[in-house]
Design a protein around this motif. Structure first.
Motif, PDB file in Angstrom:
ATOM      1  N   GLN A 218      -0.047  -2.737  -4.834  1.00 28.84           N
ATOM      2  CA  GLN A 218       0.059  -3.204  -3.458  1.00 28.84           C
ATOM      3  C   GLN A 218       1.404  -2.862  -2.833  1.00 28.84           C
ATOM      4  OE1 GLN A 218      -1.417  -6.167  -5.519  1.00 28.84           O
ATOM      5  NE2 GLN A 218      -2.922  -6.935  -4.096  1.00 28.84           N
ATOM      6  N   GLN A 219       2.062  -1.873  -3.407  1.00 32.94           N
ATOM      7  CA  GLN A 219       3.297  -1.348  -2.843  1.00 32.94           C
ATOM      8  C   GLN A 219       3.123   0.146  -2.682  1.00 32.94           C
ATOM      9  OE1 GLN A 219       6.383  -2.383  -5.596  1.00 32.94           O
ATOM     10  NE2 GLN A 219       6.170  -4.563  -5.245  1.00 32.94           N
ATOM     11  N   VAL A 220       3.728   0.693  -1.659  1.00 36.54           N
ATOM     12  CA  VAL A 220       3.673   2.133  -1.443  1.00 36.54           C
ATOM     13  C   VAL A 220       4.446   2.810  -2.570  1.00 36.54           C
ATOM     14  CG1 VAL A 220       4.343   3.986   0.134  1.00 36.54           C
ATOM     15  CG2 VAL A 220       3.520   1.809   1.042  1.00 36.54           C
TER      16      VAL A 220
ATOM     17  N   TYR B 264      -3.439   1.699  -0.244  1.00 32.12           N
ATOM     18  CA  TYR B 264      -2.382   1.839  -1.245  1.00 32.12           C
ATOM     19  C   TYR B 264      -2.879   2.622  -2.461  1.00 32.12           C
ATOM     20  CZ  TYR B 264       0.504  -1.620   1.198  1.00 32.12           C
ATOM     21  OH  TYR B 264       1.265  -2.294   2.119  1.00 32.12           O
TER      22      TYR B 264
END
Length: 105
Positions: free
Chosen positions: A30-32, A69
């Motif tokens: 859930q992070q780039v 993502y």
């Protein structure tokens, strides 16, 4: 374990170079994907004699933007020729969609 400092990563690389192992690395999906994380994954892949497998992790409660993502992670990892596993619930849903259910044709 967790390798969250330069010293810990350096010690891990040294250990990996001495043993024929494959490393499984959990990464929050859930992070780039940023350049620093990708650079570190490549460095660990080079150090591990058996390479690395990136396990993309997702919090069960959070799904906002997860597909976007995951797509970004897939592209970034594929460009670097790194192997990955999708979050278990995503993989399970994909398998269920791909295989016919009993009684269906």
């Amino acid at each position: 374990g967790t390798a969250d400092s330069r010293d810990a990563v350096a010690a891990l690389k040294q250990d990996l170079a001495q043993q024929p192992v494959q490393l499984l690395i959990g990464v929050r999906a859930q992070q780039v994907p940023d350049r620093g994380v990708l650079r570190q994954l490549l460095a660990l892949d080079e150090a591990a004699q058996g390479g690395v497998v990136v396990q993309l992790l997702a919090d069960k409660a959070a799904s906002d933007g997860l597909e976007d993502y995951l797509h970004q992670w897939h592209e970034a990892l594929a460009e670097r020729q790194l192997v990955w596993l999708d979050p278990p619930r995503i993989s399970q849903a994909q398998r269920q969609q791909a295989s016919p259910q009993p009684g269906q044709s």
